[in-house]
Scaffold this motif. Structure first.
Motif, mmCIF file in Angstrom:
data_model
loop_
_atom_site.group_PDB
_atom_site.id
_atom_site.type_symbol
_atom_site.label_atom_id
_atom_site.label_comp_id
_atom_site.label_asym_id
_atom_site.label_seq_id
_atom_site.Cartn_x
_atom_site.Cartn_y
_atom_site.Cartn_z
ATOM 1 N N LEU A 383 0.853 -1.180 0.000
ATOM 2 C CA LEU A 383 0.000 0.000 0.000
ATOM 3 C C LEU A 383 0.892 1.234 0.000
ATOM 4 O O LEU A 383 1.737 1.400 0.879
ATOM 5 N N VAL A 384 0.713 2.089 -0.990
ATOM 6 C CA VAL A 384 1.491 3.319 -1.121
ATOM 7 C C VAL A 384 0.566 4.490 -0.818
ATOM 8 O O VAL A 384 -0.498 4.627 -1.427
ATOM 9 N N MET A 385 0.958 5.324 0.126
ATOM 10 C CA MET A 385 0.166 6.488 0.508
ATOM 11 C C MET A 385 0.926 7.759 0.161
ATOM 12 O O MET A 385 2.155 7.808 0.279
ATOM 13 N N CYS A 386 0.192 8.772 -0.303
ATOM 14 C CA CYS A 386 0.817 10.038 -0.655
ATOM 15 C C CYS A 386 -0.106 11.172 -0.232
ATOM 16 O O CYS A 386 -1.325 11.003 -0.146
ATOM 17 N N PRO A 387 0.441 12.367 0.030
ATOM 18 C CA PRO A 387 -0.378 13.470 0.534
ATOM 19 C C PRO A 387 -1.329 14.043 -0.503
ATOM 20 O O PRO A 387 -2.384 14.556 -0.154
ATOM 21 N N ASP A 388 -0.977 13.984 -1.786
ATOM 22 C CA ASP A 388 -1.815 14.548 -2.843
ATOM 23 C C ASP A 388 -1.758 13.595 -4.026
ATOM 24 O O ASP A 388 -0.810 13.594 -4.809
ATOM 25 N N VAL A 389 -2.782 12.757 -4.165
ATOM 26 C CA VAL A 389 -2.752 11.716 -5.186
ATOM 27 C C VAL A 389 -2.749 12.313 -6.587
ATOM 28 O O VAL A 389 -2.160 11.735 -7.506
ATOM 29 N N GLU A 390 -3.367 13.484 -6.777
ATOM 30 C CA GLU A 390 -3.411 14.073 -8.111
ATOM 31 C C GLU A 390 -2.027 14.544 -8.562
ATOM 32 O O GLU A 390 -1.732 14.547 -9.748
ATOM 33 N N THR A 391 -1.189 14.948 -7.623
ATOM 34 C CA THR A 391 0.168 15.370 -7.979
ATOM 35 C C THR A 391 1.025 14.179 -8.368
ATOM 36 O O THR A 391 1.826 14.251 -9.321
#
Length: 526
Positions: A383-391
């Motif tokens: 599972l990869v999490m990021c603060p801004d998926v659109e970026t």
């Protein structure tokens, strides 16, 4: 009956959820309802349930079907609509309808003495309202009133009875009393009770006639991070005749125990639970968990007919024994400061990268190493999490897409399957993105670059059959005709320039048409 389940690990909650779902509903054609906070959680949960329901061990794929995954907000809103008989089109308090009424109320009240705070923000005089600020202020107030009704319905009930309180029994501060008066003016203009005033009647009707909603006899809410007072009240009413299961990831049993014995705070300013937590990570990252537990504390009471005490589903010892990750997890679970007995290892890694592009590149290399070192590791386990998926979404597609091409060469370790979740509809649906852009243009300055960029989008190009040469001609015509911004003087009226039509699209179009009508080579008028 209300059942509350908690565990330190979400996969352990899924196993317990699978045990509940293993007992089918009385009607085999009725779908189980599991409310989830996001689409990404839905995909992960559906995948995990297929393994749990298939073999009970998670070692093989099974089947996860006939399950509905609504959003908790929509689920509770659906119940309220079914019981009250008022939908968004029938309720004048609906957000898309109340805004227009609120705008009219603001115009009528802004000159009155009690509305001085709002008048100072909008400007004085009937014709001196700043249009953008007036609309934005009304939209903000409409959302705030809706939030008051969801989080503190008692406050709006008191306001309707001419009592300016904050919903907890304390008087409303003087600098906020204008909001109570504005809300009463809005209620008088609408001529009907608000959703907060109808909440008790809705819950009473749900308890008396549970068949007024089409929900099945068993409902689950998985992984909620926040539940409003309105939602908890409806959930409690649903539990009177249905089995309602709340599945909460809770990182620390010790924190649960001492929070259960504490008196819940009525205001966030009075909540000092973060100062009493020992583990620094638990203190800084668990505010939502602590607040939700305090909200749920009145519901978790044994010895009643509708409530059941929380069930703890302990997980196996986290991480490899003696690893740094295991020590961090144990410290969070036991609410203590981590010790330095564990040596730094690969279980916890921090990569310093220069920008999002480099972060995605390093992520891909780290995943390739992980898959190479552990043959049992599968893409569904990552599972990869990021603060801004659109970026990060286009960067992930670009970087991991190279892995798919490399995989074609025959090296299995280079094949990385990626599935992006929780993306905005405007990013995944080009037509919706174009429609949003068009609507935004209606209230914007309509600059030359905005229109030309809109013409270059795929849906517009497809509709008008624009090719690259056509777009280049449009740019040339816009530049040579002097188009800068505004369709006509109407768009410039908001800036006090309605009489200046130069450099608008309408003037530029007139110049282009004049150039077509007059052939400069022979100096003749057609």
């Amino acid at each position: 009956m209300l059942h509350l389940h908690r565990a330190e690990r979400s996969d352990r909650l899924v196993e317990a959820l699978g045990e509940v779902l293993a007992t089918p509903l009385a009607d085999p054609f009725t779908a189980d309802v599991i409310a989830v906070p996001a689409k990404g959680v839905e995909r992960w949960l559906s995948q995990r349930l297929s393994s749990v329901l298939g073999t009970g061990t998670g070692d093989a794929e099974g089947i996860s079907a006939n399950i509905a995954f609504p959003n908790p907000d929509r689920l509770i809103a659906q119940v309220i609509q079914e019981v009250s008989g008022r939908g968004p089109d029938d309720d004048p308090w609906a957000p898309n309808r109340v805004l227009w009424t609120l705008l009219a109320v603001i115009d009528d009240c802004v000159q009155e003495p009690w509305c001085g705070v709002l008048a100072a923000h909008l400007g004085t005089g009937q014709d001196n309202h700043r249009r953008g600020r007036r609309w934005a202020t009304a939209a903000m107030l409409a959302n705030r009133f809706a939030g008051y009704g969801a989080e503190r319905p008692q406050m709006l009930v008191d306001w309707a009875q001419q009592s300016d309180t904050d919903g907890t029994g304390a008087p409303l501060p003087d600098h906020l009393r204008w909001q109570a008066e504005l809300w009463r003016r809005l209620r008088a203009e609408l001529g009907t009770e608000s959703a907060a005033e109808r909440l008790d009647a809705v819950c009473a009707g749900l308890r008396a006639e549970p068949d007024r909603t089409n929900l099945p006899a068993r409902i689950s809410i998985f992984g909620p991070t926040r539940l409003s007072t309105e939602q908890l009240t409806v959930i409690e009413a649903l539990a009177a005749h249905r089995d309602v299961h709340l599945w909460l990831p809770h990182p620390s049993p010790r924190m649960w125990d001492w929070l259960s014995a504490a008196v819940p705070a009525q205001r966030r300013a009075d909540d000092i639970t973060g100062l009493t937590v020992t583990n620094p990570l638990l203190a800084s990252l668990s505010r939502d968990t602590r607040e939700l537990q305090q909200r749920l504390q009145p519901l978790v009471a044994s010895g009643t007919d509708t409530h059941h005490p929380a069930t703890h589903h302990p997980a196996a010892s986290p991480g490899a024994v003696g690893s740094l990750l295991a020590e961090l997890q144990h410290a969070i679970r036991d609410d203590r400061s981590p010790t330095r007995t564990a040596d730094p290892d690969a279980t916890v890694q921090v990569h310093a990268c220069h920008g999002p592009v480099r972060q995605v590149e390093v992520l891909r290399e780290a995943l390739l190493h992980a898959f190479a070192d552990d043959p049992t590791l599968e893409p569904r386990d990552v599972l990869v999490m990021c603060p801004d998926v659109e970026t990060y979404a286009p960067l992930i597609r670009a970087s991991f897409g190279q892995g798919a091409a490399a995989g074609a060469s025959g090296h299995p370790g280079h094949r990385l399957r990626v599935r992006l979740a929780d993306r905005s509809l405007t990013q995944t649906n080009p037509l919706l993105d174009s429609l949003t852009t068009l609507l935004n243009l209606a209230g914007d300055r309509v600059t030359a670059s905005q229109v030309l960029d809109f013409a270059a989008t795929a849906p517009v190009r497809c509709r008008f059959e624009f090719d690259d040469d056509d777009l280049e001609h449009l740019r040339t015509w816009a530049t040579q005709s002097g188009v800068r911004w505004g369709i006509s003087g109407q768009q410039r009226g908001a800036y006090g320039l309605a009489q200046i039509r130069q450099n608008t699209w309408l003037t530029g179009l007139d110049r282009v048409l004049l150039g077509v009508a007059a052939d400069e080579t022979e100096l003749l008028w057609l």
